[in-house]
Write a protein that holds these residues in place. Structure first.
Motif, PDB file in Angstrom:
ATOM      1  N   ASP A 154       2.307  -4.133  -5.828  1.00 18.34           N
ATOM      2  CA  ASP A 154       1.951  -2.731  -5.603  1.00 18.34           C
ATOM      3  C   ASP A 154       0.951  -2.164  -6.610  1.00 18.34           C
ATOM      4  O   ASP A 154       0.657  -0.969  -6.577  1.00 18.34           O
ATOM      5  CB  ASP A 154       3.206  -1.851  -5.547  1.00 18.34           C
ATOM      6  CG  ASP A 154       4.004  -1.848  -6.837  1.00 18.34           C
ATOM      7  OD1 ASP A 154       3.607  -2.506  -7.825  1.00 18.34           O
ATOM      8  OD2 ASP A 154       5.054  -1.180  -6.858  1.00 18.34           O
TER       9      ASP A 154
ATOM     10  N   HIS B  47       0.818  -1.212   0.000  1.00 20.95           N
ATOM     11  CA  HIS B  47       0.000   0.000   0.000  1.00 20.95           C
ATOM     12  C   HIS B  47       0.854   1.264   0.000  1.00 20.95           C
ATOM     13  O   HIS B  47       1.977   1.255   0.486  1.00 20.95           O
ATOM     14  CB  HIS B  47      -0.895   0.034   1.242  1.00 20.95           C
ATOM     15  CG  HIS B  47      -1.823  -1.127   1.352  1.00 20.95           C
ATOM     16  ND1 HIS B  47      -1.429  -2.342   1.862  1.00 20.95           N
ATOM     17  CD2 HIS B  47      -3.124  -1.254   1.026  1.00 20.95           C
ATOM     18  CE1 HIS B  47      -2.461  -3.174   1.849  1.00 20.95           C
ATOM     19  NE2 HIS B  47      -3.497  -2.537   1.340  1.00 20.95           N
TER      20      HIS B  47
ATOM     21  N   ASP C 196      -8.542   0.612  -1.309  1.00 22.27           N
ATOM     22  CA  ASP C 196      -7.939   0.179  -0.054  1.00 22.27           C
ATOM     23  C   ASP C 196      -8.446  -1.250   0.159  1.00 22.27           C
ATOM     24  O   ASP C 196      -9.125  -1.817  -0.704  1.00 22.27           O
ATOM     25  CB  ASP C 196      -8.291   1.126   1.095  1.00 22.27           C
ATOM     26  CG  ASP C 196      -9.776   1.182   1.412  1.00 22.27           C
ATOM     27  OD1 ASP C 196     -10.592   0.475   0.755  1.00 22.27           O
ATOM     28  OD2 ASP C 196     -10.144   1.927   2.331  1.00 22.27           O
ATOM     29  N   ASP C 197      -8.119  -1.843   1.289  1.00 18.82           N
ATOM     30  CA  ASP C 197      -8.541  -3.231   1.532  1.00 18.82           C
ATOM     31  C   ASP C 197     -10.058  -3.378   1.504  1.00 18.82           C
ATOM     32  O   ASP C 197     -10.594  -4.361   0.999  1.00 18.82           O
ATOM     33  CB  ASP C 197      -7.981  -3.739   2.853  1.00 18.82           C
ATOM     34  CG  ASP C 197      -6.478  -3.974   2.801  1.00 18.82           C
ATOM     35  OD1 ASP C 197      -5.852  -3.787   1.733  1.00 18.82           O
ATOM     36  OD2 ASP C 197      -5.917  -4.347   3.857  1.00 18.82           O
TER      37      ASP C 197
ATOM     38  N   VAL D 260      -3.885   1.210  -3.033  1.00 25.86           N
ATOM     39  CA  VAL D 260      -3.200   0.479  -4.095  1.00 25.86           C
ATOM     40  C   VAL D 260      -3.823   0.936  -5.412  1.00 25.86           C
ATOM     41  O   VAL D 260      -5.051   0.968  -5.530  1.00 25.86           O
ATOM     42  CB  VAL D 260      -3.373  -1.054  -3.929  1.00 25.86           C
ATOM     43  CG1 VAL D 260      -2.700  -1.807  -5.058  1.00 25.86           C
ATOM     44  CG2 VAL D 260      -2.847  -1.516  -2.575  1.00 25.86           C
TER      45      VAL D 260
ATOM     46  N   GLY E 165      -2.580   4.027   2.501  1.00 25.85           N
ATOM     47  CA  GLY E 165      -3.278   2.744   2.586  1.00 25.85           C
ATOM     48  C   GLY E 165      -3.939   2.329   1.292  1.00 25.85           C
ATOM     49  O   GLY E 165      -4.820   1.468   1.284  1.00 25.85           O
TER      50      GLY E 165
END
Length: 120
Positions: free
Chosen positions: A89, A18, A43-44, A24, A22
């Motif tokens: 990434d 990240h 983000d996640d 990607v 935070g």
């Protein structure tokens, strides 16, 4: 980012590199043709929502909120594949795009401004 509604599989989350925020980057590509449609950020939580629903969901850096592609425009992205690059990434979403991918109404976010071309 906001409180999580979905949880990203820890095995996937551990492979992501990240940014300091935070996030990607995600390159979005048309299934079948391979045409690059746009670049966005997840983000996640956004990635988990994408995987759970099959609809591309992103984090808007300018609005500071999640957005599922097509909620306002109707130009939905149905995700066929999610791929991770060799460095962890960058993500690739391979999608079936319904309508224009770009918020300007262009087919892709790369239609309007050719900076350089090498002919020959």
């Amino acid at each position: 980012m906001t409180t999580a509604d979905s949880s990203l599989d820890p095995a996937i989350a551990s492979r992501l590199r990240h940014t300091a925020e935070g996030l990607v980057p995600v390159v979005v590509q048309q299934h079948g043709s391979g045409e690059v449609l746009m670049l966005a950020w997840v983000d996640d939580e956004a990635l988990a929502r994408t995987i759970d629903t099959g609809r591309a969901t992103y984090w808007s850096r300018s609005r500071r909120e999640y957005w599922a592609k097509g909620d306002t425009s109707g130009h939905v992205q149905w995700v066929k594949e999610v791929r991770l690059d060799c460095d962890g990434d960058t993500l690739l979403f391979v999608v079936d795009q319904v309508g224009a991918a770009c918020h300007t109404g262009d087919h892709t976010c790369f239609d309007a401004d050719l900076v350089h071309r090498v002919d020959g």
